[in-house]
Write an enzyme that holds these catalytic residues in place. Structure first.
Site, PDB file in Angstrom:
ATOM      1  N   ILE A  12      44.152  37.808  32.331  1.00 52.27           N
ATOM      2  CA  ILE A  12      44.717  37.199  31.118  1.00 52.27           C
ATOM      3  C   ILE A  12      45.975  37.966  30.681  1.00 52.27           C
ATOM      4  O   ILE A  12      46.972  37.369  30.254  1.00 52.27           O
ATOM      5  CB  ILE A  12      43.667  37.147  29.983  1.00 52.27           C
ATOM      6  CG1 ILE A  12      42.403  36.421  30.489  1.00 52.27           C
ATOM      7  CG2 ILE A  12      44.223  36.438  28.759  1.00 52.27           C
ATOM      8  CD1 ILE A  12      41.187  36.533  29.563  1.00 52.27           C
ATOM      9  N   ASP A  31      48.353  50.080  32.589  1.00 51.70           N
ATOM     10  CA  ASP A  31      47.129  49.648  33.273  1.00 51.70           C
ATOM     11  C   ASP A  31      46.743  50.743  34.250  1.00 51.70           C
ATOM     12  O   ASP A  31      47.600  51.271  34.961  1.00 51.70           O
ATOM     13  CB  ASP A  31      47.396  48.322  34.023  1.00 51.70           C
ATOM     14  CG  ASP A  31      46.099  47.595  34.395  1.00 51.70           C
ATOM     15  OD1 ASP A  31      45.284  48.189  35.131  1.00 51.70           O
ATOM     16  OD2 ASP A  31      45.927  46.442  33.977  1.00 51.70           O
ATOM     17  N   TYR A 141      28.189  44.208  26.735  1.00 52.69           N
ATOM     18  CA  TYR A 141      29.622  43.870  26.711  1.00 52.69           C
ATOM     19  C   TYR A 141      30.024  43.320  25.344  1.00 52.69           C
ATOM     20  O   TYR A 141      30.979  43.804  24.710  1.00 52.69           O
ATOM     21  CB  TYR A 141      29.907  42.859  27.830  1.00 52.69           C
ATOM     22  CG  TYR A 141      31.225  42.159  27.697  1.00 52.69           C
ATOM     23  CD1 TYR A 141      32.425  42.864  27.758  1.00 52.69           C
ATOM     24  CD2 TYR A 141      31.278  40.778  27.501  1.00 52.69           C
ATOM     25  CE1 TYR A 141      33.643  42.206  27.627  1.00 52.69           C
ATOM     26  CE2 TYR A 141      32.476  40.115  27.381  1.00 52.69           C
ATOM     27  CZ  TYR A 141      33.658  40.834  27.439  1.00 52.69           C
ATOM     28  OH  TYR A 141      34.860  40.183  27.310  1.00 52.69           O
TER      29      TYR A 141
HETATM   30  N1  LIG Z   1      38.000  36.402  31.471  1.00 56.13           N
HETATM   31  C1  LIG Z   1      37.368  35.891  30.425  1.00 56.13           C
HETATM   32  O1  LIG Z   1      36.822  34.762  30.471  1.00 56.13           O
HETATM   33  C2  LIG Z   1      37.305  36.664  29.129  1.00 56.13           C
HETATM   34  C3  LIG Z   1      36.612  36.085  28.053  1.00 56.13           C
HETATM   35  C4  LIG Z   1      36.545  36.779  26.842  1.00 56.13           C
HETATM   36  C5  LIG Z   1      37.195  38.011  26.691  1.00 56.13           C
HETATM   37  N2  LIG Z   1      37.857  38.552  27.751  1.00 56.13           N
HETATM   38  C6  LIG Z   1      38.545  39.847  27.543  1.00 56.13           C
HETATM   39  O2  LIG Z   1      39.918  39.701  27.861  1.00 56.13           O
HETATM   40  C7  LIG Z   1      40.454  40.904  28.417  1.00 56.13           C
HETATM   41  C8  LIG Z   1      41.093  40.603  29.749  1.00 56.13           C
HETATM   42  O3  LIG Z   1      40.135  39.994  30.612  1.00 56.13           O
HETATM   43  P1  LIG Z   1      40.510  39.693  32.134  1.00 56.13           P
HETATM   44  O4  LIG Z   1      39.590  38.646  32.604  1.00 56.13           O
HETATM   45  O5  LIG Z   1      41.982  39.543  32.239  1.00 56.13           O
HETATM   46  O6  LIG Z   1      40.054  41.095  32.792  1.00 56.13           O
HETATM   47  P2  LIG Z   1      40.699  41.893  34.019  1.00 56.13           P
HETATM   48  O7  LIG Z   1      39.646  42.799  34.518  1.00 56.13           O
HETATM   49  O8  LIG Z   1      41.363  40.952  34.949  1.00 56.13           O
HETATM   50  O9  LIG Z   1      41.839  42.761  33.303  1.00 56.13           O
HETATM   51  C9  LIG Z   1      41.570  43.975  32.636  1.00 56.13           C
HETATM   52  C10 LIG Z   1      42.654  44.968  33.028  1.00 56.13           C
HETATM   53  O10 LIG Z   1      42.464  46.182  32.287  1.00 56.13           O
HETATM   54  C11 LIG Z   1      42.658  47.288  33.165  1.00 56.13           C
HETATM   55  N3  LIG Z   1      41.881  48.410  32.607  1.00 56.13           N
HETATM   56  C12 LIG Z   1      40.522  48.471  32.486  1.00 56.13           C
HETATM   57  N4  LIG Z   1      40.181  49.650  31.923  1.00 56.13           N
HETATM   58  C13 LIG Z   1      41.329  50.337  31.689  1.00 56.13           C
HETATM   59  C14 LIG Z   1      41.623  51.617  31.114  1.00 56.13           C
HETATM   60  N5  LIG Z   1      40.657  52.436  30.705  1.00 56.13           N
HETATM   61  N6  LIG Z   1      42.933  51.987  30.997  1.00 56.13           N
HETATM   62  C15 LIG Z   1      43.926  51.172  31.432  1.00 56.13           C
HETATM   63  N7  LIG Z   1      43.695  49.955  31.995  1.00 56.13           N
HETATM   64  C16 LIG Z   1      42.421  49.544  32.116  1.00 56.13           C
HETATM   65  C17 LIG Z   1      42.164  46.807  34.509  1.00 56.13           C
HETATM   66  O11 LIG Z   1      42.715  47.540  35.593  1.00 56.13           O
HETATM   67  C18 LIG Z   1      42.616  45.342  34.502  1.00 56.13           C
HETATM   68  O12 LIG Z   1      43.920  45.191  35.037  1.00 56.13           O
HETATM   69  C19 LIG Z   1      39.275  41.874  28.503  1.00 56.13           C
HETATM   70  O13 LIG Z   1      39.334  42.716  27.375  1.00 56.13           O
HETATM   71  C20 LIG Z   1      38.059  40.973  28.444  1.00 56.13           C
HETATM   72  O14 LIG Z   1      36.964  41.625  27.881  1.00 56.13           O
HETATM   73  C21 LIG Z   1      37.929  37.911  28.959  1.00 56.13           C
HETATM   74  O1  LIG Z   2      27.746  31.116  40.352  1.00 57.96           O
HETATM   75  C1  LIG Z   2      27.665  30.734  39.183  1.00 57.96           C
HETATM   76  C2  LIG Z   2      28.386  31.369  38.123  1.00 57.96           C
HETATM   77  C3  LIG Z   2      28.216  30.892  36.835  1.00 57.96           C
HETATM   78  N1  LIG Z   2      27.391  29.841  36.584  1.00 57.96           N
HETATM   79  C4  LIG Z   2      27.246  29.325  35.219  1.00 57.96           C
HETATM   80  O2  LIG Z   2      28.524  28.927  34.782  1.00 57.96           O
HETATM   81  C5  LIG Z   2      28.674  29.154  33.384  1.00 57.96           C
HETATM   82  C6  LIG Z   2      29.916  29.999  33.157  1.00 57.96           C
HETATM   83  O3  LIG Z   2      29.668  31.300  33.688  1.00 57.96           O
HETATM   84  P1  LIG Z   2      30.812  32.425  33.833  1.00 57.96           P
HETATM   85  O4  LIG Z   2      32.022  31.822  34.461  1.00 57.96           O
HETATM   86  O5  LIG Z   2      30.184  33.611  34.477  1.00 57.96           O
HETATM   87  O6  LIG Z   2      31.216  32.727  32.313  1.00 57.96           O
HETATM   88  P2  LIG Z   2      30.306  33.174  31.081  1.00 57.96           P
HETATM   89  O7  LIG Z   2      29.069  33.850  31.498  1.00 57.96           O
HETATM   90  O8  LIG Z   2      30.169  31.972  30.187  1.00 57.96           O
HETATM   91  O9  LIG Z   2      31.220  34.291  30.390  1.00 57.96           O
HETATM   92  C7  LIG Z   2      32.646  34.200  30.223  1.00 57.96           C
HETATM   93  O10 LIG Z   2      32.937  33.665  28.954  1.00 57.96           O
HETATM   94  C8  LIG Z   2      32.460  34.461  27.868  1.00 57.96           C
HETATM   95  C9  LIG Z   2      32.863  33.783  26.593  1.00 57.96           C
HETATM   96  O11 LIG Z   2      32.287  32.493  26.511  1.00 57.96           O
HETATM   97  C10 LIG Z   2      33.092  35.852  27.937  1.00 57.96           C
HETATM   98  O12 LIG Z   2      32.530  36.642  26.932  1.00 57.96           O
HETATM   99  C11 LIG Z   2      32.847  36.499  29.272  1.00 57.96           C
HETATM  100  O13 LIG Z   2      33.595  37.708  29.339  1.00 57.96           O
HETATM  101  C12 LIG Z   2      33.297  35.571  30.368  1.00 57.96           C
HETATM  102  O14 LIG Z   2      32.953  36.132  31.629  1.00 57.96           O
HETATM  103  C13 LIG Z   2      27.386  29.841  32.929  1.00 57.96           C
HETATM  104  O15 LIG Z   2      26.542  28.864  32.398  1.00 57.96           O
HETATM  105  C14 LIG Z   2      26.762  30.368  34.230  1.00 57.96           C
HETATM  106  O16 LIG Z   2      25.368  30.389  34.199  1.00 57.96           O
HETATM  107  C15 LIG Z   2      26.681  29.213  37.609  1.00 57.96           C
HETATM  108  O17 LIG Z   2      25.930  28.275  37.380  1.00 57.96           O
HETATM  109  N2  LIG Z   2      26.853  29.680  38.876  1.00 57.96           N
END
Ligand SMILES: NC(=O)c1ccc[n+]([C@@H]2O[C@H](COP(=O)([O-])OP(=O)(O)OC[C@H]3O[C@@H](n4cnc5c(N)ncnc54)[C@H](O)[C@@H]3O)[C@@H](O)[C@H]2O)c1
Ligand SMILES: O=c1ccn([C@@H]2O[C@H](COP(=O)(O)OP(=O)(O)O[C@H]3O[C@H](CO)[C@@H](O)[C@H](O)[C@H]3O)[C@@H](O)[C@H]2O)c(=O)[nH]1
Length: 331
Positions: A12, A31, A141
Site C-alpha cells: 500500500i 523501509d 495484530y
Molecule cells: N493489506 C491490507 O489489506 C491491509 C489492511 C489493513 C491495514 N493494513 C496496514 O497497512 C500497512 C501496509 O500494509 P501492506 O499490505 O502494504 O504491508 P507490506 O508488508 O507490503 O508493507 C509494509 C512495509 O513496512 C516495512 N517494515 C516493516 N517493519 C518495518 C520496520 N520496523 N522499519 C521499517 N520498515 C518496516 C516492510 O519492509 C514493508 O515494506 C500496514 O501497516 C498494515 O498493517 C493493510
Molecule cells: O486461501 C484463502 C484465503 C482467504 N480466504 C478467505 O478470504 C477472505 C479474505 O481473506 P484475506 O484476504 O486473508 O483478508 P482478511 O483476513 O479479511 O484480512 C485483511 O483485511 C483486514 C481488514 O478487513 C486487515 O485487517 C488484514 O490486515 C488484511 O489481511 C476471508 O474470509 C478468508 O477466510 C479463503 O477463503 N481462502
C-alpha cells in the site's frame, strides 16, 4: 509538502508514494526491506534502508530533510502470524511506532497519517461498520493497531501532534499500468492466492468455510482498490494541512463480496478454469466485514472510484500475470 513514507517499499505504501508524487509532493521512503521490495520504489525516490526503532537516525532524518508529514505504513500485518508469535507484533508495531512517534515529537513534525485496520473492531455487532462501534480486536495484530491509535491520541493531546488513523478494510488490486502490485511472502490474501492458482502456481484455491450465515455460506469482505486507498491518504494530508483536527476514518466501499463471488470474478477476468476446494473455517475470521465510509466522505469528499470487483480483479491480474514472481530478486 515533503513527506516521509515509512513502509513505502510495501504494497500500500508504494502505491501511495505514487499518488503523492502525482500531486506534486516530495517523498522520501524509509523501509527496512524486511517485507518490502526495492523494486517497488521508483528509481528517483530516495529510499533509506532504516528501521523505525532507530529513534536517533529517524529524528536526524526528519530534521535534516525538513519533513512536514509522516505517513506510517511500516508494520507486520499477518493475522495468523500475530497469534503464533505475538512478541514480534508488539515489538515491530507498538514499540517501533512508539520510537517513530518519539522521533516525530522531538523533530516537531506536525502531521501523521497512520495505517490502521478494520481488525480493531473484531466481530462487528452490525454492518456496515461505523467508526463509533465498539473496539474488540479478536487477534494480536488488531490489538497492536488499536494500541497505536491510543498512543496517537495521547501524543496528540499532550504534544499537539495532528493525525489521521485510516482503518482499511481489504486492500486489493494494483496500479492500472501493471508496474507495481502485491507481493507478500508468504502470501495469505485471497485475491493473490486465487490469481496464483489461475497461473498454475498453486494446485487449488481453498475456500475457508462454507457454513457462514451469508447467502452463499462464504465470508463477505469489503475489497477496496489500493489506488483508492492511496488517494484517501492524499486527501487526509490536505485535510490536516488545511487545519483539520485529528480523526479516524474507515476506508471501504460499503459493498460486500463473498469468497465465491471473488473466485467467479477471477474466472471471468482471467478466462481460466482452476480447482476450488472447500475447506474448514480459518480461525478468527468474522463472517461479514463491510465498512461505512460515510464519515471520510462527509469530512474530506473522498470516494472510491476504482473499487468495482471487475477493476480490482483486472488490475490485480495485469500485475500477477506480468510478474509471476512478484518483484523477483530486485530486493
Ligand atoms: N493489506 C491490507 O489489506 C491491509 C489492511 C489493513 C491495514 N493494513 C496496514 O497497512 C500497512 C501496509 O500494509 P501492506 O499490505 O502494504 O504491508 P507490506 O508488508 O507490503 O508493507 C509494509 C512495509 O513496512 C516495512 N517494515 C516493516 N517493519 C518495518 C520496520 N520496523 N522499519 C521499517 N520498515 C518496516 C516492510 O519492509 C514493508 O515494506 C500496514 O501497516 C498494515 O498493517 C493493510
Ligand atoms: O486461501 C484463502 C484465503 C482467504 N480466504 C478467505 O478470504 C477472505 C479474505 O481473506 P484475506 O484476504 O486473508 O483478508 P482478511 O483476513 O479479511 O484480512 C485483511 O483485511 C483486514 C481488514 O478487513 C486487515 O485487517 C488484514 O490486515 C488484511 O489481511 C476471508 O474470509 C478468508 O477466510 C479463503 O477463503 N481462502
Amino acid at each position: 509538502m515533503k513527506i516521509l513514507v515509512t513502509g513505502g517499499a510495501g504494497y500500500i505504501g508504494s502505491h501511495t508514494v505514487r499518488a503523492l508524487r502525482e500531486k506534486g509532493h516530495t517523498v522520501i521512503v524509509l523501509d527496512n526491506l524486511s517485507r518490502g521490495h526495492r523494486g517497488a520504489v521508483p528509481g528517483d525516490v530516495r529510499l533509506i534502508t532504516e528501521d523505525i526503532h532507530h529513534v536517533d537516525a529517524v529524528r536526524q532524518l526528519l530534521i535534516e530533510e525538513h519533513i512536514e508529514a509522516v505517513m506510517h505504513f511500516a508494520a507486520h500485518s499477518q493475522v495468523g502470524e500475530s497469534m503464533e508469535n505475538p512478541t514480534i507484533y508488539y515489538d515491530n508495531n507498538v514499540v517501533g511506532t512508539y520510537y517513530l512517534l518519539e522521533a516525530i515529537r522531538q523533530a516537531h513534525v506536525p502531521y501523521v497519517v497512520f495505517s490502521s485496520t478494520a481488525a480493531v473492531y473484531g466481530e462487528p455487532e452490525q454492518t456496515p461498520i461505523t467508526e463509533d462501534m465498539p473496539y474488540a480486536p479478536t487477534n494480536v495484530y488488531g490489538q497492536t493497531k488499536l494500541m497505536i491509535e491510543h498512543m496517537l491520541a495521547q501524543f496528540s493531546r499532550a504534544y499537539g501532534l495532528r493525525y489521521v488513523a485510516l482503518r482499511y478494510f481489504n486492500a486489493a488490486g494494483a496500479a492500472a499500468d501493471g508496474t507495481i502490485g502485491e507481493d507478500h511472502t508468504p502470501e495469505t490474501h485471497l485475491i493473490p492466492l486465487i490469481l496464483q492458482t489461475a497461473l498454475g502456481q498453486r494446485k487449488s484455491i481453498k475456500i475457508f468455510g462454507t457454513d457462514y450465515p451469508t447467502p452463499d455460506g462464504t465470508c463477505i469482505r469489503d475489497y477496496i482498490h489500493v489506488t483508492d486507498l492511496a488517494a484517501a491518504h492524499v486527501r487526509v494530508l490536505e485535510y490536516l494541512a488545511g487545519g483539520g483536527e485529528s480523526q479516524y476514518f474507515n476506508l471501504g466501499t460499503q459493498q460486500g463480496m463473498s469468497v465465491r463471488q471473488m473466485i467467479d470474478a477471477a474466472k471471468k477476468v482471467t478466462g481460466r478454469e482452476f480447482a476450488v476446494e472447500e475447506a474448514p473455517r480459518r480461525a478468527g475470521d468474522p463472517a461479514i466485514l463491510i465498512a461505512s465510509s460515510a464519515k471520510i466522505q462527509a469530512v474530506t469528499g473522498w470516494k472510491p472510484t476504482h473499487s468495482s470487483v471487475e477493476t480490482i480483479m483486472a488490475d490485480a491480474w495485469r500485475w500477477h500475470h506480468t510478474h509471476e514472481h512478484g518483484y523477483g530478486d530486485t530486493k
